[in-house]
Motif scaffolding. Structure first.
Motif, mmCIF file in Angstrom:
data_model
loop_
_atom_site.group_PDB
_atom_site.id
_atom_site.type_symbol
_atom_site.label_atom_id
_atom_site.label_comp_id
_atom_site.label_asym_id
_atom_site.label_seq_id
_atom_site.Cartn_x
_atom_site.Cartn_y
_atom_site.Cartn_z
ATOM 1 N N GLY A 161 0.857 -1.182 0.000
ATOM 2 C CA GLY A 161 0.000 0.000 0.000
ATOM 3 C C GLY A 161 0.892 1.229 0.000
ATOM 4 O O GLY A 161 1.852 1.316 -0.761
ATOM 5 N N ARG A 162 0.601 2.181 0.861
ATOM 6 C CA ARG A 162 1.483 3.343 0.996
ATOM 7 C C ARG A 162 2.597 3.007 1.977
ATOM 8 O O ARG A 162 2.341 2.649 3.126
ATOM 9 C CB ARG A 162 0.689 4.554 1.492
ATOM 10 N N LEU A 164 5.346 3.506 4.592
ATOM 11 C CA LEU A 164 5.511 4.478 5.674
ATOM 12 C C LEU A 164 6.963 4.634 6.092
ATOM 13 O O LEU A 164 7.456 5.754 6.255
ATOM 14 C CB LEU A 164 4.673 4.049 6.887
ATOM 15 N N ASP A 279 7.433 -1.121 6.482
ATOM 16 C CA ASP A 279 6.053 -1.072 6.972
ATOM 17 C C ASP A 279 5.217 -0.186 6.070
ATOM 18 O O ASP A 279 5.611 0.941 5.740
ATOM 19 C CB ASP A 279 6.018 -0.537 8.408
ATOM 20 N N GLY A 280 4.034 -0.714 5.689
ATOM 21 C CA GLY A 280 3.106 0.048 4.862
ATOM 22 C C GLY A 280 1.697 -0.077 5.391
ATOM 23 O O GLY A 280 1.420 -0.850 6.322
ATOM 24 N N THR A 281 0.793 0.658 4.805
ATOM 25 C CA THR A 281 -0.586 0.647 5.275
ATOM 26 C C THR A 281 -1.260 -0.708 5.070
ATOM 27 O O THR A 281 -2.165 -1.076 5.825
ATOM 28 C CB THR A 281 -1.404 1.731 4.553
ATOM 29 N N GLU A 282 -0.800 -1.468 4.073
ATOM 30 C CA GLU A 282 -1.442 -2.751 3.773
ATOM 31 C C GLU A 282 -0.640 -3.964 4.213
ATOM 32 O O GLU A 282 -1.160 -5.088 4.213
ATOM 33 C CB GLU A 282 -1.719 -2.859 2.258
ATOM 34 N N SER A 284 3.576 -5.462 5.872
ATOM 35 C CA SER A 284 4.972 -5.245 6.252
ATOM 36 C C SER A 284 5.816 -6.408 5.762
ATOM 37 O O SER A 284 5.307 -7.506 5.496
ATOM 38 C CB SER A 284 5.110 -5.115 7.773
ATOM 39 N N ARG A 297 -2.011 -6.954 6.140
ATOM 40 C CA ARG A 297 -2.942 -6.259 7.026
ATOM 41 C C ARG A 297 -4.020 -7.204 7.567
ATOM 42 O O ARG A 297 -4.358 -7.160 8.756
ATOM 43 C CB ARG A 297 -3.592 -5.116 6.247
ATOM 44 N N THR A 300 -2.631 -9.395 10.385
ATOM 45 C CA THR A 300 -1.890 -8.726 11.454
ATOM 46 C C THR A 300 -2.580 -8.951 12.798
ATOM 47 O O THR A 300 -3.767 -8.644 12.935
ATOM 48 C CB THR A 300 -1.785 -7.215 11.178
#
Length: 383
Positions: A161-162, A164, A279-282, A284, A297, A300
């Motif tokens: 995803g995005r 981080l 680490d991302g929004t969707e 890791s 995600r 998780t």
């Protein structure tokens, strides 16, 4: 089948990296497989000429591997019109002079990093090579390793995803040399000889971050010499004048924050000598040199902080292994193959001396950031 012989002057092959990774596991490995098959009936046959200062070492290497050509006279080798490529894996402090000689002789260039001891020097090499019209490349081996190739697959597939943040841990304990022999040469710990972990590793982190996550925009670093006294190869004590640890925070394109610790004064408590957690929004991922593990995600867990009871969750078991899905070759050999194709067929290539200069720039700015105690911008370099 047409065989195209490419003669390569290999300077610095008596050193650990030059010998193991570049000569044995790259060039000689290609020869053992019959050369580099281009898939159209053409095979590139690399012919190494071993170059160095120690005659007895060069002769021993040549005899060990059945090689005919070696020399302690770099000028004579570069004057030979049949030599196509000059490769440099010497210590950093003597690289610039040799590379300039090779450019003046019209040889294509492939060299280890850092390409120079200063940004000005690195940019001058890139400019001279461009003006001479020779092809040039810099070793950027880590992006060709299985773990980071899997990480690239995840990035390009949109798994995160995005994105981080990126966190990297690299290093191991290098013995001081008195009680047990050191695993690295003593020049690594002398600034006057081009040593220092920031100068060594920040160029690696520049291309890893640049290739996978985005260009480095700012750097803030703390550089330190944790072990000030060491013993050299002859058992003689010396004062370490170069840094043996560098702790960096890098701001990347898109707001991604990367934190990478590099140390030769750390004991390993991780699965591999270098690991990156993304680490991302969707999701890791944690990638090392060979393996890569992921946690999406949807999978998780939901841990709750409670210092009053023992942790019962098997956190490491909650991650999934990324499959190979292909055969991975030696990372150094893979890049050598691309460079040889670039020289012979003019196939695309982007890891040139300008890319090498970006690594030198980041190391230089990291040292300056540490000395001045502030965050610094990383200007974009032109050709």
């Amino acid at each position: 089948m047409t065989r195209t012989t490419v003669r390569i002057a290999m300077n610095g092959v008596t050193g650990r990296m030059g010998y193991r990774q570049h000569l044995v596991r790259s060039i000689l490995a290609l020869r053992e497989h019959g050369g580099l098959d281009l898939g159209d009936g053409t095979v590139i046959w690399p012919e190494p000429i071993l170059v160095g200062r120690a005659e007895h070492k060069l002769r021993a290497l040549a005899e060990r591997h059945g090689l005919e050509h070696w020399s302690t006279d770099l000028d004579a080798v570069l004057a030979d019109d049949s030599v196509d490529i000059y490769f440099d894996a010497q210590v950093t402090g003597v690289r610039e002079e040799s590379v300039k000689k090779a450019i003046a002789a019209g040889k294509h260039l492939y060299c280890e990093k850092p390409t120079a001891t200063s940004l000005d020097g690195a940019l001058e090499l890139a400019r001279l090579a461009d003006e001479a019209g020779v092809k040039h490349g810099v070793v950027q081996d880590k992006i060709f390793l299985p773990g980071l190739l899997k990480l690239r697959r995840l990035v390009e597939g949109g798994f995160f995803g995005r994105i981080l943040s990126v966190r990297g841990e690299f290093g191991y304990w290098v013995f001081e040399g008195d009680w047990q022999s050191a695993q690295r040469p003593s020049w690594n710990y002398r600034a006057e000889d081009g040593g220092g972990i920031a100068a060594d590793m920040f160029p690696h982190w520049e291309y890893v971050l640049h290739e996978l996550f985005g260009r480095v925009r700012t750097v803030q670093a703390q550089v330190i010499t944790h072990v000030p006294r060491r013993w050299d190869e002859n058992g003689k004590p010396y004062e370490a004048t170069a840094d043996d640890a560098a702790y960096g925070i890098f701001q990347l394109d898109g707001g991604v924050v990367a934190q990478i610790n590099s140390s030769w004064a750390v004991r390993v408590h991780r699965d591999e000598l270098v690991e990156f957690q993304v680490d991302g929004t969707e999701g890791s991922a944690v990638a090392g040199l060979r393996k890569c593990r992921i946690q999406h995600r949807a999978a998780t867990p939901k841990p709750v902080w409670n210092p009053d009871i023992p942790a019962t969750e098997p956190f490491r078991e909650q991650w999934q292994e990324v499959p190979d899905n292909t055969e991975f070759d030696n990372g150094f050999k893979a890049q050598w193959e691309l460079f040889l194709r670039h020289v012979v067929r003019d196939e695309p290539w982007r890891w040139d001396l300008t890319a090498g200069a970006r690594g030198v720039q980041l190391a230089e700015l990291g040292l300056k950031s540490s000395a001045e105690g502030r965050r610094l911008d990383v200007p974009e370099l032109g050709r």
